[in-house]
Design a protein around this motif. Structure first.
Motif, short mmCIF file in Angstrom:
data_model
loop_
_atom_site.label_atom_id
_atom_site.label_comp_id
_atom_site.label_asym_id
_atom_site.label_seq_id
_atom_site.Cartn_x
_atom_site.Cartn_y
_atom_site.Cartn_z
N VAL A 257 0.87 -1.19 0.00
CA VAL A 257 0.00 0.00 0.00
C VAL A 257 0.90 1.23 0.00
O VAL A 257 1.81 1.34 0.82
N ARG A 258 0.67 2.11 -0.96
CA ARG A 258 1.53 3.30 -1.07
C ARG A 258 0.70 4.58 -1.01
O ARG A 258 -0.51 4.57 -1.19
N GLU A 259 1.43 5.67 -0.79
CA GLU A 259 0.82 7.01 -0.79
C GLU A 259 0.56 7.40 -2.25
O GLU A 259 1.47 7.39 -3.07
N PRO A 260 -0.69 7.76 -2.60
CA PRO A 260 -0.95 8.15 -3.99
C PRO A 260 -0.18 9.41 -4.38
O PRO A 260 0.15 10.23 -3.53
N ILE A 261 0.06 9.57 -5.67
CA ILE A 261 0.54 10.86 -6.18
C ILE A 261 -0.66 11.80 -6.16
O ILE A 261 -1.75 11.42 -6.58
N SER A 262 -0.47 13.01 -5.64
CA SER A 262 -1.58 13.95 -5.56
C SER A 262 -1.11 15.28 -6.10
O SER A 262 -0.07 15.81 -5.70
N VAL A 263 -1.88 15.84 -7.04
CA VAL A 263 -1.51 17.11 -7.64
C VAL A 263 -2.78 17.94 -7.82
O VAL A 263 -3.85 17.37 -8.06
N THR A 264 -2.66 19.24 -7.66
CA THR A 264 -3.85 20.08 -7.90
C THR A 264 -3.81 20.55 -9.35
O THR A 264 -2.74 20.83 -9.90
N TYR A 265 -4.97 20.61 -9.96
CA TYR A 265 -5.06 21.09 -11.33
C TYR A 265 -6.36 21.86 -11.50
O TYR A 265 -7.44 21.28 -11.37
N HIS A 266 -6.26 23.14 -11.76
CA HIS A 266 -7.44 24.01 -11.89
C HIS A 266 -8.46 23.75 -10.78
O HIS A 266 -9.65 23.55 -11.04
N GLY A 267 -7.97 23.71 -9.57
CA GLY A 267 -8.87 23.58 -8.42
C GLY A 267 -9.30 22.15 -8.10
O GLY A 267 -9.96 21.91 -7.09
N GLU A 285 3.29 15.72 -13.66
CA GLU A 285 4.26 16.64 -14.25
C GLU A 285 3.64 17.36 -15.46
O GLU A 285 3.79 18.58 -15.63
N ILE A 286 2.93 16.61 -16.28
CA ILE A 286 2.30 17.22 -17.46
C ILE A 286 1.26 18.26 -17.02
O ILE A 286 1.20 19.37 -17.54
N LEU A 287 0.43 17.89 -16.05
CA LEU A 287 -0.61 18.83 -15.60
C LEU A 287 0.01 20.09 -14.98
O LEU A 287 -0.45 21.20 -15.22
N ASN A 288 1.07 19.88 -14.19
CA ASN A 288 1.74 21.05 -13.59
C ASN A 288 2.26 22.00 -14.67
O ASN A 288 2.19 23.23 -14.53
N ILE A 289 2.79 21.43 -15.74
CA ILE A 289 3.29 22.29 -16.83
C ILE A 289 2.11 22.97 -17.53
O ILE A 289 2.12 24.17 -17.79
N LEU A 290 1.06 22.18 -17.80
CA LEU A 290 -0.06 22.73 -18.59
C LEU A 290 -0.83 23.82 -17.85
O LEU A 290 -1.50 24.63 -18.48
N GLU A 291 -0.73 23.83 -16.53
CA GLU A 291 -1.42 24.88 -15.78
C GLU A 291 -0.92 26.28 -16.16
O GLU A 291 -1.59 27.27 -15.89
N HIS A 292 0.26 26.32 -16.79
CA HIS A 292 0.80 27.62 -17.21
C HIS A 292 0.16 28.16 -18.48
O HIS A 292 0.45 29.28 -18.88
N LYS A 340 5.73 22.31 -8.12
CA LYS A 340 5.25 23.35 -9.04
C LYS A 340 6.45 24.17 -9.56
O LYS A 340 6.45 24.63 -10.69
N ALA A 341 7.48 24.31 -8.70
CA ALA A 341 8.64 25.11 -9.10
C ALA A 341 9.35 24.44 -10.29
O ALA A 341 9.78 25.12 -11.24
N TYR A 342 9.48 23.11 -10.24
CA TYR A 342 10.12 22.40 -11.35
C TYR A 342 9.29 22.59 -12.63
O TYR A 342 9.83 22.86 -13.71
N ALA A 343 7.96 22.47 -12.49
CA ALA A 343 7.09 22.66 -13.66
C ALA A 343 7.22 24.08 -14.21
O ALA A 343 7.22 24.29 -15.42
N ASP A 344 7.37 25.07 -13.30
CA ASP A 344 7.55 26.46 -13.76
C ASP A 344 8.76 26.54 -14.66
O ASP A 344 8.73 27.15 -15.72
N SER A 345 9.85 25.91 -14.21
CA SER A 345 11.08 26.04 -14.99
C SER A 345 10.94 25.30 -16.33
O SER A 345 11.39 25.78 -17.36
N LEU A 346 10.26 24.14 -16.34
CA LEU A 346 10.07 23.42 -17.61
C LEU A 346 9.17 24.23 -18.54
O LEU A 346 9.45 24.36 -19.74
N ALA A 347 8.09 24.78 -17.99
CA ALA A 347 7.14 25.53 -18.82
C ALA A 347 7.81 26.75 -19.44
O ALA A 347 7.56 27.10 -20.60
#
Ligand code: DON
Length: 563
Positions: A257-267, A285-292, A340-347
């Motif tokens: 049993v593992r901790e799920p990956i959790s990310v916010t995307y447009h609320g 990672e894709i969603l974090n980039i696309l939020e930009h 989110k900081a990593y996604a900022d730099s990729l975006a």
């Protein structure tokens, strides 16, 4: 492998995208519960279990065991799977029932005397088999989160194995395609042929030995599969067909049993599978980039939206291949990749007009592309607000093609998901690095992406897909179609999809997914385009103010049912 229904749908997509599509595919509707799976029998059983007092987990476990009987291409006892679970009490769990490498496995086990990877060994026969995990995942899910007994939820699968089920068009076609490989293994022919020919549409498949194994599991739980005679039978078959699995490997297997990956995307909160699958990390990672980027402004299918989607996919898949592997064996920089900081730099490095050549991202890993199929996904929700998203597989259809004599189930060929040699592609073209190299006991990296999206803490969208590395992008695009492009679920599933996985440096697209000017526009930005038949087969449920909508992807022959 395409049904008539699929062909009709594709033709309609080509003629007139929106109106005709919506009229073709109507979502199933329910207020008490919903199941969407690749197999109508499994869907019906899941719904029945909820009607009889089970929750979404009971329904998912019942459907999972049924798929092992009626969908032998991918449903399984001899494979692995991932379970994303959101409980009505607000807690979330990810069960990792991925196969592991046997104790005798070693880093260079598929490399031949010329230094090349031996594909045949990696894909067919005993040496391609990982230690099966799915049964422990099913049992763990039922024990921890189900309301009914294991015995009760397994009754339908046992009855179907004992009394038989009728072969449908899709299974007949898959049997036919695999039949030459079945002939290599006497036990496979014993269980899955009829007078030395393939089963045809309408034939009854009775699986008495499988029914016995299922009965043992129902009565003894974990010990019914990971104890007693089954580990011996698996080891015997695997070794007789060139493998190295021992009974002890099977006895020692444990789902985690593992901790799920959790990310916010447009609320919304998007929950998905952590490693050993790459699915959740890539999706996040894709969603974090696309939020930009304001995708909604450009709209579905516009060159500019596609450009940002493709560039985000490219970067996430590059990180997949470079960094991801089994977290119990290697250090994966999860925190950084998900920030989110990593996604900022990729975006910020995405050129708004031009494609970034893949070679510029990590120039040290590159290759050609191979293809393969078959996994299965099912999504379940109940009226209490429990939601379950499960993706399970043997890897290729019918896995290694080896059936365990005396037990009647197929063994997976999941070892191909390791990087047999860093930089050399597997059947999905994924190359991987040392993070995903073979080690005894390690889980091979997956792309399975069972996902649950929450809005205000409650399930909003439950979805997942088969399709190897294409899984991640199939799930992504249905999610974007709902959240960014505001499509109804049926349309979100029907419209064409694209796929980019860093290497090869190509955009794969479904027939009808890109109109002429968009193709021209993307080519002018530096993309190489290639048409493929299909990207994923998403089984999804959307929660609306009126109730649950369920859609089984028209690319497959599945079914959604609510009540
Ligand atoms: O775990 C993985 O990513 C692959 N073994 C999944 C295989 C798959 O989806 C094949 N189906 N179309």
């Amino acid at each position: 492998m395409f049904s008539l229904r699929r062909t009709i749908v594709v033709l309609l997509c080509l003629v007139s995208p929106s109106l005709s599509q919506i009229s073709v595919l109507k979502p199933a509707f329910g207020v008490n519960g919903m199941v969407s799976s690749s197999d109508s029998i499994a869907t019906a059983v899941g719904v029945r279990i909820m009607k009889e007092g089970g929750n979404a987990v009971d329904a998912a476990v019942a459907a999972g065991f049924v798929l092992a009987v009626t969908y032998p291409q991918a449903g399984n006892l001899g494979g692995g799977g991932y379970y994303m679970i959101h409980l009505a009490n607000g807690k979330d769990y990810a069960i990792d029932a991925r196969e592991t490498a046997p104790a005798a496995a070693s880093r260079n086990m598929y490399i031949d005397s010329t230094g090349s990877v031996d594909d045949a060994e990696e894909l067919v026969g005993g040496l391609s088999v990982g230690v099966p995990g799915n049964v422990d995942g099913l049992i763990l899910a039922e024990r921890k989160f189900g309301k009914l007994s294991l015995r009760k939820v397994m009754e339908p699968a046992i009855a179907l194995a004992k009394k038989g089920f009728r072969v449908n068009e899709r299974l007949a076609s898959d049997f036919k395609h695999a039949f030459d490989l079945f002939k290599k293994f006497p036990s496979t022919m014993k269980y899955f042929s009829k007078n030395d020919t393939t089963f045809r549409v309408g034939d009854l498949v009775v699986q008495k030995d499988l029914a016995k194994v299922l009965r043992k599991i129902a009565a003894q739980g974990r010990d019914g599969f990971y104890g007693g005679q089954i580990p011996e039978l698996i080891a015997k078959e695997d070794q007789a067909t060139g493998g190295v699995i021992t009974a002890k490997d099977v006895e020692d297997y444990h789902a985690v049993v593992r901790e799920p990956i959790s990310v916010t995307y447009h609320g919304c909160q998007v929950l998905s599978m952590p490693p050993s699958s790459s699915g959740g990390v890539c999706l996040a990672e894709i969603l974090n980039i696309l939020e930009h980027f304001d995708l909604a402004k450009y709209g579905y299918g516009a060159s500019q939206s596609l450009h940002y989607e493709l560039e985000a996919m490219r970067r996430a898949f590059a990180d997949r291949d470079k960094y991801l592997g089994d977290v119990d064996f290697v250090n994966v920089p999860l925190k950084r990749l998900l920030s989110k900081a990593y996604a900022d730099s990729l975006a910020s490095k995405i050129d708004p007009f031009s494609a970034t050549p893949s070679i510029d991202i990590y120039p040290d890993l590159i290759h050609p592309m191979k293809e393969g199929t078959h996994t299965t996904h099912y999504s379940v929700i109940d009226r209490e607000g429990n939601a379950v998203s499960v993706t399970t597989t043997l890897n290729s259809y019918f896995g290694s093609m080896v059936v365990v004599d005396g037990a009647g189930f197929f063994l997976n060929n999941e070892m191909d998901d390791f990087s047999a040699k860093p930089g050399t592609p597997n059947q999905f073209g994924a190359i991987g690095a040392t993070a995903n190299s073979i080690m005894a006991g390690k889980r091979m990296l997956s792309s399975m992406t069972p996902t649950i999206v929450l809005k205000d803490g409650h399930p909003y969208l439950v979805l997942g897909s088969p399709g190897g590395t294409k899984i991640i992008n199939a799930v992504l695009q249905v999610l974007l179609n709902v959240i960014d492009y505001h499509m109804p679920l049926a349309e979100a599933e029907m419209v064409g999809r694209v796929h980019m996985q860093w290497v090869p440096d190509k955009v794969f697209y479904e027939p009808g997914a890109l109109v002429y000017d968009v193709k021209e526009n993307l080519a002018s930005r530096g993309y190489t385009l290639e048409e493929v038949q299909q990207i994923g087969e998403v089984q999804a449920i959307l929660v609306t103010p009126k109730g649950f909508e369920g859609v089984a992807d028209p690319r497959g022959a599945g079914d959604a049912q609510g009540y």
